[in-house]
Design a protein around this motif. Structure first.
Motif, PDB file in Angstrom:
ATOM      1  N   THR A  74       0.855  -1.177   0.000  1.00 16.37           N
ATOM      2  CA  THR A  74       0.000   0.000   0.000  1.00 16.37           C
ATOM      3  C   THR A  74       0.897   1.234   0.000  1.00 16.37           C
ATOM      4  O   THR A  74       1.956   1.243   0.636  1.00 16.37           O
ATOM      5  N   GLY A 104      -7.218   1.926  -1.671  1.00 12.97           N
ATOM      6  CA  GLY A 104      -6.792   0.805  -0.842  1.00 12.97           C
ATOM      7  C   GLY A 104      -7.226  -0.543  -1.362  1.00 12.97           C
ATOM      8  O   GLY A 104      -8.030  -0.644  -2.299  1.00 12.97           O
ATOM      9  N   THR A 133      -4.774   5.695   1.760  1.00 15.90           N
ATOM     10  CA  THR A 133      -4.067   4.780   0.869  1.00 15.90           C
ATOM     11  C   THR A 133      -4.355   5.239  -0.549  1.00 15.90           C
ATOM     12  O   THR A 133      -5.473   5.092  -1.050  1.00 15.90           O
ATOM     13  N   ASP A 152       0.608   4.864   1.261  1.00 15.72           N
ATOM     14  CA  ASP A 152      -0.181   5.763   2.105  1.00 15.72           C
ATOM     15  C   ASP A 152       0.505   7.120   2.164  1.00 15.72           C
ATOM     16  O   ASP A 152       1.704   7.211   2.466  1.00 15.72           O
ATOM     17  N   SER A 190      -2.642   0.773  -4.318  1.00 16.05           N
ATOM     18  CA  SER A 190      -2.216  -0.569  -3.934  1.00 16.05           C
ATOM     19  C   SER A 190      -1.434  -1.122  -5.128  1.00 16.05           C
ATOM     20  O   SER A 190      -1.969  -1.213  -6.235  1.00 16.05           O
ATOM     21  N   CYS A 229      -5.116  -0.215   5.465  1.00 19.15           N
ATOM     22  CA  CYS A 229      -5.867   0.402   4.372  1.00 19.15           C
ATOM     23  C   CYS A 229      -6.497   1.676   4.936  1.00 19.15           C
ATOM     24  O   CYS A 229      -7.413   1.614   5.759  1.00 19.15           O
TER      25      CYS A 229
END
Length: 350
Positions: free
Chosen positions: A122, A345, A326, A124, A329, A311
């Protein structure tokens, strides 16, 4: 929405100019967002142009073609080169300004001893940056191809090349971060993909870089019938290496795992959720054979409140500025030399 751009020119300066011209509005937004972030978190006076100029000097000495590409981006976008240098050194400048930002990103790799690796992470970051990233495909004159997920105006981040090598990317924090402006970690990640054909070359390049702000690059390599992975924990004292467990599982969040560096790690005291995320991923995945991409994304799908979430989603009743989300991905197919960047996410893609 995920954006894909493939460069059509090969020379670094011209490639950058093409990219800058095609994405001038988004690059200006990236520069503006980072200027706002620098101002919001700074604990000392600073001149972003001067810091960007220092970054350009470091980039020119370390990876001259990427320095040329950055100059081309600035020309194409009509923005002073120092500001493009500054966003490429955003991690180093944030450290120099004394910002202790919450860690970003969680990475999982399953390195199979007799097959291709499986990877996911992920990404973020602040929610206001949600519309300022893309997937960039970069052909080279000799047939090499680099593919990276990055922010508009920044030369690289996680990615993969067509020679069996990929990188994932997480920020770390060390007591010595920010003493100077060194080689930007985003430039290092891109230069690994451009210039390295195996994991040994990539580790040597990490040792040579001399970074001034900490991050971990998880290197993933594959050839027919085997794969390997290592997390290179970059910090001002030199990199430390972390390898997969006996089952090939390698997990990294935002704290140092190498024993020698842990006493200098500032992340767990400031944002201990990195430990929670790491532990959750370990318990979800340890000892499981035959992991696939879907399994990794499922493991990364966890919403443990505003901290501890794998997430992340900003609170709908608050301004986006300053909230984490997020943004993407990302999975790599290192053997095929491709990646998938899914907006948002994992919960949006399961």
């Amino acid at each position: 929405m995920s954006i894909l751009f493939r460069s059509s020119v090969l020379a670094p300066r011209e490639r950058g100019r093409e990219f800058g011209d095609a994405h001038a509005r988004q690059i200006a937004m990236t520069v503006s967002n980072y200027q706002g972030l620098f101002q919001r978190v700074a604990t000392r006076p600073y001149d972003v142009g001067a810091l960007g100029a220092q970054a350009l000097e470091q980039i020119a000495a370390f990876a001259a073609p990427l320095h040329e590409e950055i100059l081309g981006i600035a020309e194409g976008a009509g923005i002073d080169a120092e500001f493009i240098g500054a966003i490429n050194a955003r991690t180093e400048i944030l450290a120099y300004l004394g910002a202790q930002l919450r860690g970003e990103c969680s990475t999982v790799v399953q390195a199979n001893p007799f097959g291709a690796p499986v990877t996911a992470q992920t990404w973020d970051w602040y929610a206001e940056f949600a519309d300022t990233w893309l997937t960039w495909e970069i052909p080279h004159a000799d047939g090499r191809l680099t593919t990276t997920v990055t922010e508009f105006g920044i030369v690289g981040k996680p990615g993969v090349n067509n020679r069996g090598l990929g990188t994932h990317f997480n920020i770390l924090h060390h007591q010595r971060d920010g003493e100077r402006i060194g080689v930007p970690v985003h430039v290092l990640s891109r230069w690994i993909l451009d210039s390295c054909g195996d994991i040994n070359q990539a580790m040597l390049l990490c040792h040579a870089a001399g970074v001034s702000a900490s991050s971990v690059l998880t290197l993933v390599a594959a050839v027919e019938g085997a794969s390997a992975a290592v997390s290179v924990e970059l910090h001002p004292g030199g990199p430390a290496l972390v390898f997969p467990d006996d089952n090939g599982l390698l997990i990294h969040t935002n704290h140092f795992l190498a024993e020698a560096v842990r006493p200098f790690d500032t992340e767990p005291a400031a944002y201990p959720d990195t430990l929670v995320r790491y532990d959750l991923l370990r318990r979800r995945l340890a000892g499981r054979a035959g992991l696939e991409t879907h399994d990794l994304l499922t493991a990364l799908n966890s919403h443990l409140g505003s901290t501890g979430a794998l997430c992340c989603h900003p609170a709908a009743d608050l301004p986006q500025t300053g909230q984490y989300a997020t943004l993407a991905s990302i999975t790599l197919d290192v053997l095929a030399g491709t990646l998938q960047a899914l907006p948002g996410g994992p919960c949006r893609h399961l």
